[in-house]
Scaffold this motif. Structure first.
Motif, PDB file in Angstrom:
ATOM      1  N   UNK A 153       0.931  -1.111  -0.096  1.00 28.28           N
ATOM      2  CA  UNK A 153      -0.231  -0.163  -0.032  1.00 28.28           C
ATOM      3  C   UNK A 153       0.948   1.165   0.025  1.00 28.28           C
ATOM      4  N   UNK A 154       0.436   2.226  -0.723  1.00 22.28           N
ATOM      5  CA  UNK A 154       1.136   3.587  -0.763  1.00 22.28           C
ATOM      6  C   UNK A 154       1.223   4.220   0.578  1.00 22.28           C
ATOM      7  N   UNK A 155       2.313   4.779   1.038  1.00 22.28           N
ATOM      8  CA  UNK A 155       2.262   5.327   2.116  1.00 22.28           C
ATOM      9  C   UNK A 155       3.321   6.749   2.335  1.00 22.28           C
ATOM     10  N   UNK A 156       2.961   7.878   2.777  1.00 26.76           N
ATOM     11  CA  UNK A 156       3.736   8.975   2.933  1.00 26.76           C
ATOM     12  C   UNK A 156       4.120   9.171   4.329  1.00 26.76           C
ATOM     13  N   UNK A 157       5.419   9.422   4.378  1.00 30.37           N
ATOM     14  CA  UNK A 157       6.229   9.416   5.866  1.00 30.37           C
ATOM     15  C   UNK A 157       6.938  10.768   5.898  1.00 30.37           C
ATOM     16  N   UNK A 158       7.244  11.458   7.116  1.00 28.53           N
ATOM     17  CA  UNK A 158       8.063  12.549   7.214  1.00 28.53           C
ATOM     18  C   UNK A 158       9.192  11.844   7.867  1.00 28.53           C
ATOM     19  N   UNK A 159      10.528  12.440   7.222  1.00 27.04           N
ATOM     20  CA  UNK A 159      11.815  11.857   7.500  1.00 27.04           C
ATOM     21  C   UNK A 159      12.153  13.046   8.497  1.00 27.04           C
ATOM     22  N   UNK A 160      13.342  12.760   9.182  1.00 26.50           N
ATOM     23  CA  UNK A 160      14.044  13.599  10.592  1.00 26.50           C
ATOM     24  C   UNK A 160      14.302  15.067   9.690  1.00 26.50           C
ATOM     25  N   UNK A 161      14.736  14.984   8.378  1.00 26.01           N
ATOM     26  CA  UNK A 161      14.869  16.325   7.922  1.00 26.01           C
ATOM     27  C   UNK A 161      13.662  17.033   7.487  1.00 26.01           C
TER      28      UNK A 161
END
Length: 428
Positions: free
Chosen positions: A261-269
């Motif tokens: 499944x497609x998923x958007x995550x926020x990285x530490x940057x």
């Protein structure tokens, strides 16, 4: 590994021309051609050729045809007499099909008709053409090449050819994998067919025959791991260590076949990464007693996996039966990894698949994971109606011996892994 292509269709539909295009494209050195006409019984003594039905299934010796294909599949050469269309007997020049043939093309009007021949075909192609075009071609061919009169050709067409077309030949379309309309004029269809055959020829072993079989690439790491855990003098600790590593690779290979499944995550940057996540409806079914050994590897790769169990035993008459099962909730709606370390005859797996299908599990949702499989097991599963169940193995071995062990194999897997008495190291 012989790959057998069956080509069927009406008389004069262009079957031979399509076969010539295929052979020309993939190379005659890889192909052997076999015409179903070579297996005509021949005209009975005293019978008028104009009265005999050459298009009836009864006119062909399908048993001999199947036997010839099996001989070629065993790597042997086959010699037989060709059919003479003037005398209507098998008295033509001798045909020799060489040993070591990679591709056999069987061509004839009733190639898919008989079950014993049809079950030997790995690809079934039906060449279709307008009936009027076929009749015109048949008249031209039989008058010029076979010394017939126009009147006799037309009379035979009305009496036997047309009824056979409706009753026996055209119904074969529903059995075909590919239907080529307009025969040799359909260049695009023939080109796609040739490309498919070329892909099959590049595949090794049984992958060429069964589209639902996935054998892991034989990398250096896979070969080294097999060498370590196959050794008869490997200690139990060594056996477990290397088997566990191989199981984890096997599970990783199977994960590539599961939906994401497609998923958007926020990285530490603070940036957003667009990626994938695993489906959360994955379950594993371990087949006792060996399947439990694979559970740890599955949990290491898929943390949220639900695991069920099933035990299969042999009844007094030798058939397999379910002794115990505990499936995860909602098992019919989940993607299933079926854990069975060694596939010997395939009977146990067939029993498990049948039970899962009984409770509503779809074939397309099932993936079987095995370290080692025999060709007999693969044929029993992949060729026994489970064509949509995917089978992922790390190696296909030579066969099964009298004790029911896969050879060269790894011995009794569960006994070696769990340390029970049947495996005695001293016997090595």
């Amino acid at each position: 590994m012989l790959f057998v292509i069956g080509v069927a269709g009406p008389s004069a539909a262009g079957k031979s021309s399509v076969v010539e295009r295929i052979v020309s494209a993939i190379g005659s050195h890889q192909c052997a051609l076999l015409c179903l006409d070579s297996f005509y019984h021949g005209l009975p003594p005293g019978c008028d050729p104009l009265e005999y039905d050459f298009d009836s299934p009864n006119a062909f010796d399908f048993e001999s045809c199947a036997a010839a294909i099996k001989e070629l599949a065993l790597g042997k050469s086959v010699s037989l007499q060709s059919y003479d269309y003037v005398t209507h007997q098998r008295c033509g020049p001798e045909i020799t099909l060489p040993s070591g043939t990679e591709v056999l093309i069987l061509e004839g009007i009733l190639t898919f008709y008989h079950e014993k021949v049809r079950e030997l075909l790995h690809l079934k192609v039906f060449v279709d053409e307008d009936a009027d075009v076929c009749l015109c071609r048949r008249i031209q061919r039989d008058v010029v090449q076979r010394g017939r009169s126009v009147e006799s050709v037309l009379a035979q067409y009305e009496k036997t050819v047309k009824p056979a077309l409706d009753n026996f030949i055209n119904p074969q379309k529903r059995l075909a994998d590919i239907i080529i309309q307009r025969g040799v004029e359909n260049v695009i269809a023939i080109d796609l067919l040739v490309k498919h055959i070329a892909v099959k020829l590049e595949q090794r072993g049984l992958n060429r025959l069964y589209t639902n079989l996935h054998e892991m690439p034989l990398t250096g790491q896979v070969r080294a791991l097999h060498t370590c855990f196959r050794r008869c003098d490997a200690s139990r600790d060594q056996f477990i260590f290397y088997v566990d590593r191989m199981i984890r690779l096997l599970v990783e290979e199977a994960l590539n076949m599961l939906p994401f499944q497609t998923k958007r995550v926020t990285t530490p940057t603070g940036e957003v990464y667009q990626g994938f996540s695993f489906s959360n409806r994955i379950a594993a079914i371990s087949v006792s007693p060996g399947g439990e050994a694979m559970e740890h590897g599955v949990r290491e790769v898929i943390r949220e996996v639900r695991i069920g169990k099933v035990a299969v035993v042999a009844s007094a008459d030798g058939n397999r039966m379910i002794e115990f099962h505990r499936y995860p909730p909602g098992v019919a709606r989940r993607k299933l990894l079926i854990l069975l370390p060694v596939l010997d005859t395939g009977a146990t797996l067939n029993t498990v698949l049948t039970d899962l299908a009984r409770i509503g599990c779809m074939q397309s949702n099932m993936i079987v994971l095995s370290l080692i499989a025999s060709p007999e097991a693969i044929a029993a599963v992949c060729g026994n109606g489970w064509t949509n169940v995917r089978l992922v193995v790390s190696a296909v071995d030579r066969g099964v011996n009298e004790q029911g062990l896969v050879v060269p194999g790894i011995g009794w897997f569960a006994e070696r892994y769990f340390g029970t008495e049947r495996f005695e190291l001293s016997e090595c």
